[in-house]
Scaffold this motif. Sequence first.
Motif, PDB file in Angstrom:
ATOM      1  N   TRP A  57     -54.745  39.044  41.067  1.00 31.44           N
ATOM      2  CA  TRP A  57     -54.463  37.896  40.210  1.00 31.44           C
ATOM      3  C   TRP A  57     -55.491  37.829  39.081  1.00 31.44           C
ATOM      4  CZ3 TRP A  57     -51.768  32.852  41.397  1.00 31.44           C
ATOM      5  CH2 TRP A  57     -50.671  33.054  42.246  1.00 31.44           C
ATOM      6  N   ALA A  58     -55.015  37.410  37.899  1.00 34.05           N
ATOM      7  CA  ALA A  58     -55.902  37.227  36.745  1.00 34.05           C
ATOM      8  C   ALA A  58     -55.336  36.103  35.888  1.00 34.05           C
ATOM      9  CB  ALA A  58     -56.010  38.513  35.935  1.00 34.05           C
ATOM     10  N   THR A  59     -56.188  35.526  35.065  1.00 35.87           N
ATOM     11  CA  THR A  59     -55.738  34.433  34.214  1.00 35.87           C
ATOM     12  C   THR A  59     -54.663  34.904  33.237  1.00 35.87           C
ATOM     13  OG1 THR A  59     -56.412  32.833  32.522  1.00 35.87           O
ATOM     14  CG2 THR A  59     -57.649  34.872  32.635  1.00 35.87           C
ATOM     15  N   HIS A  60     -53.717  34.031  32.937  1.00 43.00           N
ATOM     16  CA  HIS A  60     -52.622  34.386  32.022  1.00 43.00           C
ATOM     17  C   HIS A  60     -53.130  34.679  30.621  1.00 43.00           C
ATOM     18  CE1 HIS A  60     -53.402  30.332  30.898  1.00 43.00           C
ATOM     19  NE2 HIS A  60     -52.277  30.099  30.274  1.00 43.00           N
ATOM     20  N   GLY A  61     -54.310  34.125  30.272  1.00 39.04           N
ATOM     21  CA  GLY A  61     -54.872  34.405  28.960  1.00 39.04           C
ATOM     22  C   GLY A  61     -55.239  35.861  28.779  1.00 39.04           C
ATOM     23  N   VAL A  62     -55.611  36.530  29.869  1.00 39.00           N
ATOM     24  CA  VAL A  62     -55.921  37.962  29.817  1.00 39.00           C
ATOM     25  C   VAL A  62     -54.646  38.789  29.900  1.00 39.00           C
ATOM     26  CG1 VAL A  62     -57.022  39.865  31.056  1.00 39.00           C
ATOM     27  CG2 VAL A  62     -58.245  37.699  30.746  1.00 39.00           C
ATOM     28  N   VAL A  63     -53.810  38.493  30.886  1.00 41.98           N
ATOM     29  CA  VAL A  63     -52.628  39.334  31.118  1.00 41.98           C
ATOM     30  C   VAL A  63     -51.605  39.183  29.997  1.00 41.98           C
ATOM     31  CG1 VAL A  63     -50.758  39.889  32.719  1.00 41.98           C
ATOM     32  CG2 VAL A  63     -52.981  39.154  33.606  1.00 41.98           C
ATOM     33  N   ASN A  64     -51.352  37.954  29.581  1.00 38.85           N
ATOM     34  CA  ASN A  64     -50.273  37.699  28.612  1.00 38.85           C
ATOM     35  C   ASN A  64     -50.763  37.358  27.211  1.00 38.85           C
ATOM     36  OD1 ASN A  64     -48.528  37.993  30.757  1.00 38.85           O
ATOM     37  ND2 ASN A  64     -48.151  35.807  31.019  1.00 38.85           N
ATOM     38  N   GLY A  65     -52.044  37.024  27.080  1.00 39.74           N
ATOM     39  CA  GLY A  65     -52.496  36.425  25.827  1.00 39.74           C
ATOM     40  C   GLY A  65     -53.096  37.366  24.814  1.00 39.74           C
ATOM     41  N   LEU A  66     -53.083  38.668  25.063  1.00 44.96           N
ATOM     42  CA  LEU A  66     -53.732  39.605  24.147  1.00 44.96           C
ATOM     43  C   LEU A  66     -52.742  40.517  23.428  1.00 44.96           C
ATOM     44  CD1 LEU A  66     -56.757  40.594  26.442  1.00 44.96           C
ATOM     45  CD2 LEU A  66     -56.689  38.859  24.640  1.00 44.96           C
ATOM     46  N   GLY A  67     -51.476  40.113  23.390  1.00 44.99           N
ATOM     47  CA  GLY A  67     -50.464  40.912  22.702  1.00 44.99           C
ATOM     48  C   GLY A  67     -49.631  41.749  23.660  1.00 44.99           C
ATOM     49  N   ARG A  68     -48.519  42.258  23.162  1.00 41.90           N
ATOM     50  CA  ARG A  68     -47.563  42.980  24.005  1.00 41.90           C
ATOM     51  C   ARG A  68     -48.136  44.278  24.572  1.00 41.90           C
ATOM     52  NH1 ARG A  68     -42.546  40.924  23.997  1.00 41.90           N
ATOM     53  NH2 ARG A  68     -41.958  39.480  22.334  1.00 41.90           N
ATOM     54  N   ILE A  69     -48.886  44.998  23.749  1.00 41.90           N
ATOM     55  CA  ILE A  69     -49.423  46.281  24.216  1.00 41.90           C
ATOM     56  C   ILE A  69     -50.393  46.060  25.368  1.00 41.90           C
ATOM     57  CG2 ILE A  69     -50.855  48.258  23.582  1.00 41.90           C
ATOM     58  CD1 ILE A  69     -49.656  48.147  20.797  1.00 41.90           C
ATOM     59  N   MET A  70     -51.293  45.081  25.207  1.00 38.66           N
ATOM     60  CA  MET A  70     -52.250  44.808  26.279  1.00 38.66           C
ATOM     61  C   MET A  70     -51.552  44.217  27.500  1.00 38.66           C
ATOM     62  SD  MET A  70     -55.105  46.000  25.508  1.00 38.66           S
ATOM     63  CE  MET A  70     -55.941  45.347  26.962  1.00 38.66           C
ATOM     64  N   GLN A  71     -50.476  43.461  27.274  1.00 38.73           N
ATOM     65  CA  GLN A  71     -49.733  42.938  28.424  1.00 38.73           C
ATOM     66  C   GLN A  71     -49.162  44.093  29.250  1.00 38.73           C
ATOM     67  OE1 GLN A  71     -45.812  41.152  27.852  1.00 38.73           O
ATOM     68  NE2 GLN A  71     -46.436  39.417  29.142  1.00 38.73           N
ATOM     69  N   LYS A  72     -48.578  45.078  28.578  1.00 40.05           N
ATOM     70  CA  LYS A  72     -48.046  46.236  29.298  1.00 40.05           C
ATOM     71  C   LYS A  72     -49.152  46.978  30.038  1.00 40.05           C
ATOM     72  CE  LYS A  72     -44.047  47.125  26.284  1.00 40.05           C
ATOM     73  NZ  LYS A  72     -43.420  48.106  25.378  1.00 40.05           N
ATOM     74  N   PHE A  73     -50.324  47.080  29.403  1.00 38.46           N
ATOM     75  CA  PHE A  73     -51.456  47.760  30.026  1.00 38.46           C
ATOM     76  C   PHE A  73     -51.883  47.045  31.304  1.00 38.46           C
ATOM     77  CE2 PHE A  73     -56.101  47.994  30.508  1.00 38.46           C
ATOM     78  CZ  PHE A  73     -56.256  49.357  30.702  1.00 38.46           C
ATOM     79  N   TRP A  74     -52.031  45.722  31.230  1.00 38.80           N
ATOM     80  CA  TRP A  74     -52.470  44.969  32.413  1.00 38.80           C
ATOM     81  C   TRP A  74     -51.416  44.977  33.509  1.00 38.80           C
ATOM     82  CZ3 TRP A  74     -57.247  44.985  32.317  1.00 38.80           C
ATOM     83  CH2 TRP A  74     -58.016  44.588  31.221  1.00 38.80           C
ATOM     84  N   LEU A  75     -50.143  44.892  33.133  1.00 40.80           N
ATOM     85  CA  LEU A  75     -49.079  44.941  34.138  1.00 40.80           C
ATOM     86  C   LEU A  75     -49.036  46.308  34.819  1.00 40.80           C
ATOM     87  CD1 LEU A  75     -46.229  43.019  32.266  1.00 40.80           C
ATOM     88  CD2 LEU A  75     -47.759  42.143  34.048  1.00 40.80           C
TER      89      LEU A  75
END
Length: 432
Positions: A106-124
């Motif tokens: 688990w991680a805060t949504h600001g990290v997983v979802n809040g840094l743009g689409r590319i970073m969201q894919k990376f974290w997922l």
Amino acid sequence: MSRIDVFVAPRPNPALIRIMTVVNRVVMLHGIPGFRDLLPFNRLAGLRGVANVRHIDFPDDDRQRLKACCGAGKATFITPNHPEFFTDWMIDKEIVSQVSPLAASWATHGVVNGLGRIMQKFWLANNLIAQIPGNSGAAKEHSIAWALKGHGVLLHPEGGVGWHANVVGPLLPGAVEMGFEALKRGRATDQDSRVWIAPVVWKLAFTKNVEPALAQECAYVEKSLKIERRAADTLPERVHHIYATLLSRDEIACGMVPDERASYAARQTQLLLELSRRLGEGISVDPSANEFAELLRRSRRWLRENTGDAERQKQVRTLADTIQRLQRVGPWASANSRITQEEIAEHLKRIRNDYCKGTLRDTINRFVPQPAGPRCAHIRVPEPLGLHAFPGSIDDALAELHSRLQAAVTTTVAELEAAGGFIFYPNPFYHR
């Protein structure tokens, strides 16, 4: 809803996870031998190790204890303590890489979802589960399903970081609630289903005397907050003076006269009582009948339900934020007559997080706080809690989990102290 508030299920990429395990171990934790102690390279976080954790003390017995409750036929929720931000995920990732490489975290949504689409894919792809405040149902459903597949799910039951490594704060019930739900679903098809809550603790200790670096950071905080240094003060006294000055500013803002003869804890208590009285009046709740945690919970609900009055919203939010900020220095700060360099470092990081804002340097420090020197992470695994054999309620299980976490932290600290692992000073916060 904005993307940051929409849950997207992780899509773990095993190859990427393996690569990032190596990157994490070298770049984020250990650094590169030959460069990490050599000027000017040791000033570069990636060569020195961003979190500067040179050594991992993870006894094989503890590792095997955790590994034994992970895997096929077992639903496992791994629950580490949460003493430090950023370093938390780096150490947690190292732990799960050794016991359950495809565990979700688990991680805060600001990290997983809040840094743009590319970073969201990376974290997922790294199997991070976004915690959406006030809307965690989808994340919990995914976690239960993932755990039932035999992969671990890691989350911090303390919630946010308090910067008090020797004390485990109050626990949130999420991991235990998901564990009992996983047990219910598992037993629907298999009466021998096993569900574990696996506590883990880690304690960071400096590997050398870092007083000069701590003094330098203290000077930065004093300058940033416009607090005059008293020449005769020791390093711990400087930290205490910073907090006492900030407390005086809050007292004056509240219309109270600071009593500098009283202890910090006594002044803090009186201010918290007055602020809670005002907050109770603002949301029509009797604060005498509610603890601070319940009062803050009621205030958050009030803010969600009463959006029409902007001025009153501002007043309630300011009072609630001030109470929450003041509470971050808990009774543990004045409980012992001695204070370690590690605890001084925690005080400074907490002050910088809570008060030093508005510059790029402060923003970077909030997300990637830099330690004062090289450290060793001492990792221990208390006895896992088997919900399949636990006769009590969710509250009972939560209390047992807290007890096991705190006992392991206390034992680890005592072992390090006995081995001469800490540098001590008189604690200016202490009072009998």
